[in-house]
Design an enzyme around this catalytic site. Structure first.
Site, PDB file in Angstrom:
ATOM      1  CG  ASP A  38      -0.161  -0.479   2.097  1.00  0.00           C
ATOM      2  OD1 ASP A  38       0.245   0.559   2.452  1.00  0.00           O
ATOM      3  OD2 ASP A  38      -1.068  -1.063   3.453  1.00  0.00           O
ATOM      4  CE  LYS A  60      -7.514   7.002   1.501  1.00  0.00           C
ATOM      5  NZ  LYS A  60      -7.524   7.984   2.454  1.00  0.00           N
ATOM      6  CG  MET A 173      -2.485   6.345  11.952  1.00  0.00           C
ATOM      7  SD  MET A 173      -4.066   4.827  11.551  1.00  0.00           S
ATOM      8  CE  MET A 173      -3.365   4.466  13.418  1.00  0.00           C
TER       9      MET A 173
END
Ligand code: SAH
Length: 512
Positions: A38, A60, A173
């Site tokens: 990813d 993504k 995050m």
């Protein structure tokens, strides 16, 4: 129990810098049949995925959402059951906020074999790349790693307890929640002037920071244009960034560069670029294929063969001129196949186009007689013209697409030569289109070390990936090829790794 030998490895890829992939991680990756990765996995690591492996991007991408976790779990399980060696590459460490546990659940239930390879985790590595030690005996004795983005319904962070515990706080995050984090910490009693930093894309060429106090960090981060992925670090240790920043001193720290050399020959250039601070993405576009049968070489070896060791060696008046380390490799492999060794070459004189080729000969017991001052076919021809006497002959065991220039120059000087193609260069077998696109996007430079690397790059990835892009070239001929594809070029002063790097450093430091 399943009967197939499929297996899944969760491999920590580290925070971005390919040098931070573990030795075990690399070994596992090299044997993969299927690789899932990813966005957090560095490009330099993506480029290590073996060309024969299937690749699946599960992160993504522009306009597309990340693949749902359940779908990833399903792919891991299905493919392992098909008997594949599946590698799931994950940013940092697989178990630290990496949902590694969830990925293993289904495998454990189905009795599929798995292993976990720990990775260099971002909360430890990223601050390091900004000169921030996460602990220091002078100011803290604990470090807390916290996610600012838990599962819906998860227990909220107990800010007072956290502040009371003290130490360094690292939030993952959390770039979108920076405001909330700083407000909550201050409300819970943390002094406003506590040092804080937000660190984006640490360990890559795009690394960026904002450094301030807890009170002002939001404003600083906005000004610096910090975006995800980033981590937030709060604590007095942040102040050391002023003193200990080390990567920021490196000349090529903000350069992401592709090295297109063949895998076996890329090490020196890649290592030197990384040493100068660059983020290196290896995209080999060329491979060497030795020829099996080389009749001209067979005849030559037969001429050299002496019936007994006491007889004097043959080969008077012969020069062997090598133009690449590969030529050397194939020549000596063939010599050994004929059950001959360097004693058969005692009378022969040796020329090499440059230091690397000369080193290849030296490693095989031959001290080279001639290396031109500048490394090019024309310079080698000139140097040979000065020493080869009438009646002597030059043999050129080299690539089947060796430059014409050398032969033309020798011919014009009336020197007898024999061009012996001993290997072919072929485009590297390449991955799937999507992986190629990933590797090629967002590069600052592409390094080319021969005309054929330029041409193969165009053939594999398409000319549109080259137009207007910057090429770091080893010499004039290579640059000419890159310019034909609309690239901006920078040419090394001579054909060495050191000169390529020096040239790039000069440019990057504003010297043009
Ligand atoms: N398993 C990972 C963390 C996954 S959570 C690890 O061990 O590092 C993802 C978060 O990690 C990002 O939102 C960001 O906060 C942090 N992160 C990962 N790589 C980073 C990097 N190179 N620079 C800054 N933050 C990073």
């Amino acid at each position: 129990m399943v009967k197939t030998k499929g297996k899944v490895w969760l491999v920590g890829a580290g925070p971005g810098d390919p040098g931070l992939l573990t030795v075990k991680g690399e070994r596992v990756l090299k044997n993969a049949d299927l690789v899932l990765y990813d966005n957090l996995v560095g490009k330099g690591i993506v480029s290590l995925i073996p060309p024969f492996a299937e690749v699946l991007f599960v992160g993504k991408s522009a306009g597309n959402h990340t693949m749902p976790q359940e779908a990833i779990n399903h792919i891991l399980l299905e493919n392992a059951l098909l008997g594949k060696q599946v590698v799931r590459l994950k940013g940092g460490d697989p178990f630290l906020f990496g949902r590694g546990g969830e990925e293993l659940e289904g495998l454990a239930e189905a009795g599929v074999a798995f292993e976990v390879v720990p990775g260099v985790s971002s909360p430890l590595a990223v601050p390091t790349y900004f000169g921030i030690p996460v602990t220091h005996r002078d100011c803290c004795s604990a470090v807390h790693i916290i996610t600012a983005h838990g599962k819906a319904g998860a227990k909220p962070i107990e800010w007072e307890a956290l502040v009371r515990a003290g130490g360094t706080f690292i939030f993952l995050m959390g770039s979108a929640a920076l405001d909330e984090i700083s407000v909550n910490l201050i409300k819970a009693g943390m002094p406003k002037h506590t040092q804080a930093a937000i660190l984006e894309r640490g360990t890559t060429a795009r690394q960026k920071k904002a450094l301030s106090t807890l009170e002002n960090i939001v404003c600083e981060a906005k000004q610096a244009g910090i975006a995800a992925p980033a981590l937030i670090i709060v604590g007095e240790v942040c102040a050391y960034a002023h003193k200990f920043s080390w990567i920021e001193q490196k000349p090529l720290r903000a350069v992401r560069i592709a090295v297109t050399r063949p895998r076996k020959r890329s090490a020196a250039l890649s290592a030197a670029l990384a040493e100068a601070g660059a983020e290196v993405v290896e995209i080999p576009v060329i491979a060497m294929r030795p020829r099996e049968n080389i009749p001209a070489l067979d005849r030559f070896f037969e001429e050299l063969r002496c019936p007994s060791p006491s007889e004097e060696a043959k080969g008077d008046g012969i020069w062997l001129a090598f133009t690449s380390p590969w030529g050397v490799e194939v020549f000596f492999d063939q010599l050994r196949k004929k059950r001959l060794d360097i004693r058969a070459l005692a009378k022969i004189r040796f020329a090499a186009i440059g230091q690397t080729t000369a080193a290849g000969l030296e490693a095989r017991g031959i001290i080279v007689d001639l290396v031109p001052e500048h490394f090019s076919g024309a310079d080698l021809a000139q140097a040979l013209k000065d020493v080869v006497k009438a009646g002597e002959c030059v043999l050129l065991p080299r690539s089947s697409i060796g430059s014409e220039e050398l032969c033309v120059e020798l011919g014009m000087a009336g020197i007898k030569y024999l061009d012996i193609p001993v290997y072919d260069t072929v485009p590297e077998h390449f991955y799937n289109q999507a992986l190629g696109d990933t590797l090629c996007e967002d590069l600052d430079w592409i390094a080319f070390t021969s005309r054929s690397t330029v041409e193969n790059f165009a053939q594999i990835f398409g000319c549109e990936k080259m137009i207007g892009k910057k090429a770091l070239c080893i010499g004039e001929q290579t640059a000419k090829a890159a310019e034909e594809y609309g690239m901006e070029t920078l040419i090394a002063e001579n054909a060495t790794v050191a000169a390529m790097i020096a040239r790039l450093e000069k440019y990057v430091s504003g010297g043009n």
